[in-house]
Design an enzyme around this catalytic site. Structure first.
Site, PDB file in Angstrom:
ATOM      1  N   HIS A 130      -4.245 -16.839  -5.094  1.00  0.00           N
ATOM      2  CA  HIS A 130      -5.282 -16.213  -4.182  1.00  0.00           C
ATOM      3  C   HIS A 130      -6.388 -16.916  -3.595  1.00  0.00           C
ATOM      4  O   HIS A 130      -7.368 -16.693  -2.695  1.00  0.00           O
ATOM      5  CB  HIS A 130      -5.759 -14.842  -4.606  1.00  0.00           C
ATOM      6  CG  HIS A 130      -6.717 -14.907  -6.003  1.00  0.00           C
ATOM      7  ND1 HIS A 130      -6.204 -15.661  -7.045  1.00  0.00           N
ATOM      8  CD2 HIS A 130      -7.707 -14.841  -6.110  1.00  0.00           C
ATOM      9  CE1 HIS A 130      -7.268 -15.655  -7.718  1.00  0.00           C
ATOM     10  NE2 HIS A 130      -8.391 -15.090  -7.385  1.00  0.00           N
ATOM     11  N   ASP A 131      -6.685 -18.199  -4.384  1.00  0.00           N
ATOM     12  CA  ASP A 131      -7.824 -18.945  -4.033  1.00  0.00           C
ATOM     13  C   ASP A 131      -7.493 -20.310  -3.170  1.00  0.00           C
ATOM     14  O   ASP A 131      -8.148 -21.286  -2.866  1.00  0.00           O
ATOM     15  CB  ASP A 131      -8.477 -19.556  -5.273  1.00  0.00           C
ATOM     16  CG  ASP A 131      -9.156 -18.237  -5.996  1.00  0.00           C
ATOM     17  OD1 ASP A 131      -9.577 -17.488  -5.426  1.00  0.00           O
ATOM     18  OD2 ASP A 131      -9.365 -18.508  -7.144  1.00  0.00           O
ATOM     19  N   ASP A 142       0.870  -1.167  -0.056  1.00  0.00           N
ATOM     20  CA  ASP A 142      -0.046  -0.222  -0.057  1.00  0.00           C
ATOM     21  C   ASP A 142       0.901   1.257  -0.049  1.00  0.00           C
ATOM     22  O   ASP A 142       1.675   1.385   1.109  1.00  0.00           O
ATOM     23  CB  ASP A 142      -0.822  -0.069   1.311  1.00  0.00           C
ATOM     24  CG  ASP A 142      -1.503   1.204   1.455  1.00  0.00           C
ATOM     25  OD1 ASP A 142      -1.802   2.045   0.524  1.00  0.00           O
ATOM     26  OD2 ASP A 142      -1.912   1.381   2.588  1.00  0.00           O
ATOM     27  N   ASP A 192     -10.227 -15.757 -15.989  1.00  0.00           N
ATOM     28  CA  ASP A 192     -10.884 -16.179 -14.891  1.00  0.00           C
ATOM     29  C   ASP A 192     -12.051 -17.146 -15.210  1.00  0.00           C
ATOM     30  O   ASP A 192     -13.009 -16.951 -16.262  1.00  0.00           O
ATOM     31  CB  ASP A 192     -11.529 -15.224 -14.275  1.00  0.00           C
ATOM     32  CG  ASP A 192     -12.235 -15.367 -12.721  1.00  0.00           C
ATOM     33  OD1 ASP A 192     -11.558 -15.709 -11.779  1.00  0.00           O
ATOM     34  OD2 ASP A 192     -13.322 -15.584 -12.666  1.00  0.00           O
ATOM     35  N   ASP A 209      -5.687  -9.952 -15.640  1.00  0.00           N
ATOM     36  CA  ASP A 209      -6.898 -10.792 -15.018  1.00  0.00           C
ATOM     37  C   ASP A 209      -7.951 -10.601 -15.753  1.00  0.00           C
ATOM     38  O   ASP A 209      -8.186  -9.121 -15.770  1.00  0.00           O
ATOM     39  CB  ASP A 209      -7.272 -10.543 -13.414  1.00  0.00           C
ATOM     40  CG  ASP A 209      -7.515 -12.080 -12.885  1.00  0.00           C
ATOM     41  OD1 ASP A 209      -8.193 -12.942 -13.689  1.00  0.00           O
ATOM     42  OD2 ASP A 209      -6.832 -12.397 -11.904  1.00  0.00           O
ATOM     43  N   ASN A 263      -0.229   4.596  -0.068  1.00  0.00           N
ATOM     44  CA  ASN A 263      -0.806   5.689   0.486  1.00  0.00           C
ATOM     45  C   ASN A 263      -1.403   5.745   1.684  1.00  0.00           C
ATOM     46  O   ASN A 263      -2.288   6.486   2.163  1.00  0.00           O
ATOM     47  CB  ASN A 263      -1.757   6.352  -0.666  1.00  0.00           C
ATOM     48  CG  ASN A 263      -3.103   5.446  -1.074  1.00  0.00           C
ATOM     49  OD1 ASN A 263      -3.059   4.392  -0.481  1.00  0.00           O
ATOM     50  ND2 ASN A 263      -4.013   5.879  -1.793  1.00  0.00           N
ATOM     51  N   GLU A 278      -8.237 -20.297 -16.428  1.00  0.00           N
ATOM     52  CA  GLU A 278      -8.533 -21.255 -15.357  1.00  0.00           C
ATOM     53  C   GLU A 278      -9.725 -22.080 -15.543  1.00  0.00           C
ATOM     54  O   GLU A 278     -11.000 -21.581 -15.746  1.00  0.00           O
ATOM     55  CB  GLU A 278      -9.011 -19.995 -14.277  1.00  0.00           C
ATOM     56  CG  GLU A 278      -9.122 -20.880 -12.762  1.00  0.00           C
ATOM     57  CD  GLU A 278     -10.000 -19.921 -11.712  1.00  0.00           C
ATOM     58  OE1 GLU A 278      -9.886 -20.079 -10.738  1.00  0.00           O
ATOM     59  OE2 GLU A 278     -10.629 -18.905 -12.386  1.00  0.00           O
TER      60      GLU A 278
HETATM   61  C1  NOJ Z   1     -11.797 -17.452  -9.889  1.00  0.00           C
HETATM   62  C2  NOJ Z   1     -11.232 -16.308  -9.021  1.00  0.00           C
HETATM   63  O1  NOJ Z   1      -9.753 -16.913  -8.866  1.00  0.00           O
HETATM   64  C3  NOJ Z   1     -11.749 -16.379  -7.707  1.00  0.00           C
HETATM   65  O2  NOJ Z   1     -11.079 -15.693  -6.819  1.00  0.00           O
HETATM   66  C4  NOJ Z   1     -13.153 -15.801  -7.863  1.00  0.00           C
HETATM   67  O3  NOJ Z   1     -14.001 -15.813  -6.739  1.00  0.00           O
HETATM   68  C5  NOJ Z   1     -13.918 -16.730  -8.940  1.00  0.00           C
HETATM   69  N1  NOJ Z   1     -13.296 -16.904 -10.052  1.00  0.00           N
HETATM   70  C6  NOJ Z   1     -15.064 -15.837  -9.363  1.00  0.00           C
HETATM   71  O4  NOJ Z   1     -14.766 -14.866 -10.509  1.00  0.00           O
END
Ligand code: NOJ
Length: 546
Positions: free
Chosen positions: A315-316, A21, A199, A98, A23, A241
């Site tokens: 991140h998932d 971050d 995505d 993305d 700011n 993905e």
């Molecule tokens: C996959 C993404 O990586 C995830 O973070 C998101 O919640 C779902 N697709 C919906 O966009």
């Protein structure tokens, strides 16, 4: 054949809200990323996959986009974005955006128009159906729990959302929708981005009336059209993905002759610690045999017919060192071992921010610790279904996406050096011992180990092109394989557990990389592996021509 640069590249995923971050508002931003390019340069990565920075109401942390052409105020400005692309270019790093086009936010102007009336020109951008006797059109489920259809008061019909109800699904059968998406992709390409991470791209061919979600009949037709209309012939990198892919489907996407995508993220091996047929919350101990045989299947099936992506984290997903390594006594050893067996395979490796310093899962203590809609919904659903609080918390602690979303740990100062303000989400309290500053000061750190792996991939064609052969496929402790290319033969071994293990190989070899102090050579015969020990060795074979 001209070599594709992305075959030797390593990608680094940035989840902007949690990276840095600049700011003091507590949310990571583009200028924060710019201030850390020196760090990524030092690591040696080639591509940044930037999770969404577009304007968004953040029902799903940016994966609900309300303007495909802009930058969210909390992330910065379009000028910051242009500066990031330029500065990355100057240090040889490419930006992969993305691309979230299976759905938009419900606050996207298209949806605001669409829901206003059945005759609105944007109505058919989304998927609307009448209910059946006051019930949803069918029983398809949302990935975040509950029915995938939401009733819309304005017109008395339901719209489809495979994710949050604030993420209505786009109707890809509508030519106008596809044209809008091509236009938007070309806008970012013209701005200088060099790739797209797509995505949940495997759901764009959905046929909800037949309850088809992934791998719909027109999916590949759409991707071929996308390729033609946007990135095709422009020397970019694309990864889709695809949760619903098997190896046959993987080839359809990534066979270069078919002109679709360069590679996909498939998740078969990531199910090695879940009860078969259930979902990720239904835990079981890691099945190493399944894990390595699944990797091996993809390695062999796609060899010469497509291309793999290699990843442990995103991140998932929870942090790999906590998941399949050991985040206490052997944190450093196990993080290096996991990195070695992954980066030693054929494909393009992806590193998720913080993985390169061995960041761990977060010590959650109750449901109030979670920010992610998926975790919150799962808690409520399982509570209703009669699971005990302890069972639910165990699943969440091990698998929740929030594990990956804590702040990047830069140093041992205020909020781990992530922000001068108050972070939007937790900082893992272990930042005092685990942070980038300390990693950079320690020549044996996980960071420098990743640096070596990234460099090796660039220097050694055997890692990029070598064939893959799994060794001891039924061994329950060791993941070992051989890569061969030209006259080089590399052996990669990893002990997945704390218990010492024995491995035998009939040839001698020169040690290229290891997570322990080693002799420079291994001799034919038995090798005793210490806890989480890993080795890459170049085997000494007789030259074919002599
Ligand atoms: C996959 C993404 O990586 C995830 O973070 C998101 O919640 C779902 N697709 C919906 O966009």
């Amino acid at each position: 054949m001209k070599e594709k640069w992305w075959k030797r590249s390593t990608v680094y995923q940035i989840y902007p809200r949690s990276f840095c971050d600049s700011n003091g508002d507590g949310i990571g931003d583009i200028n924060g990323i710019r201030s850390k390019l020196w760090y990524l340069e030092r690591l040696g990565i080639d591509v940044i996959w930037l999770s969404p920075v577009y304007p968004s109401p953040n029902a799903d942390n940016g994966y609900d986009i309300s303007d495909y052409y802009g930058v969210a105020p909390e992330s910065g400005t379009i000028e910051d974005m242009k500066a990031l692309i330029k500065e990355c270019e100057n240090c040889g790093i490419k930006i992969m955006m993305d691309l979230v086009v299976s759905h938009t936010s419900d606050e996207h102007p298209w949806f605001v128009e669409a829901k206003s009336s059945p005759d609105n020109p944007y109505r058919d951008y989304y998927i609307w159906r009448k209910g059946k006797a006051d019930q949803a059109p069918n029983d398809m489920e949302s990935c975040f729990g509950g029915n995938a259809w939401e009733y819309s008061e304005e017109t008395g019909e339901y719209y489809l959302h495979f994710y949050h109800k604030k993420q209505p699904d786009l109707n890809w059968e509508n030519d106008a929708v596809r044209k809008e998406i091509w236009k938007m992709m070309n806008y970012w390409i013209d701005m200088g981005v060099k790739g797209f991470r797509m995505d949940v791209i495997d759901v764009i061919g959905k046929v909800p009336d037949q309850k088809i979600k992934e791998n719909g009949p027109r999916l590949h037709e759409y991707l071929q059209e996308m390729n033609r209309e946007t990135f095709g012939g422009r020397d970019m990198m694309t990864v889709g993905e695809c949760w619903g892919a098997d190896t046959e489907i993987g080839k359809l996407y990534s066979d270069p002759e078919r002109r679709e995508l360069d590679m996909i993220f498939q998740f078969e091996q990531m199910q090695a610690d879940q009860v078969p047929g259930k979902n990720k919350w239904d835990l079981k101990p890691l099945d190493l045999v399944y894990l390595k045989q699944t990797f091996a299947k993809w390695q062999q099936e796609l060899d010469g017919k497509g291309w793999n992506s290699l990843f442990w984290n995103s991140h998932d997903l929870p942090r790999i060192v906590s998941r399949w390594g050991n985040d206490r006594k052997y944190r450093v050893e196990s993080a290096k071992m996991l990195a070695t067996v992954l980066h030693g395979m054929k494909g393009t490796p992806y590193i998720y921010q913080g993985e390169e310093i061995g960041m761990t899962n977060y010590p959650f203590s109750g449901i109030e610790d979670f920010a992610d809609v998926e975790a919150v919904n799962m808690y409520r659903e399982r509570e209703r279904a009669g699971y005990s609080r302890d069972e639910i918390m165990k699943s969440l602690c091990e698998k929740a996406r929030d594990n990956a979303r804590t702040s990047m740990q830069w140093d041992s100062g205020h909020e781990a050096g992530f922000t001068e303000g108050t972070p939007w989400y937790h900082v893992n309290p272990n930042y005092i011992e685990i942070n980038a500053e300390m990693a950079l000061e320690d020549k044996n750190s996980i960071f420098y180990y990743y640096q070596k792996l990234i460099r090796l991939r660039k220097e050694e064609a055997v890692l990029t092109y070598g064939t893959f052969k799994l060794l001891c496929p039924d061994d329950e402790h060791i993941f070992a394989y051989v890569r061969e290319w030209d006259e080089k033969k590399w052996l990669v071994i990893g002990n997945f557990y704390e218990e010492p293990a024995e491995f035998s190989y009939p040839e001698s070899g020169r040690v290229i990389l290891s997570n322990y102090e080693q002799e420079t050579e291994i001799l034919p015969g038995q090798i005793s592996l210490r806890p989480y020990e890993t080795l890459i060795c170049e085997m000494i074979t007789i030259s074919k021509s002599s």
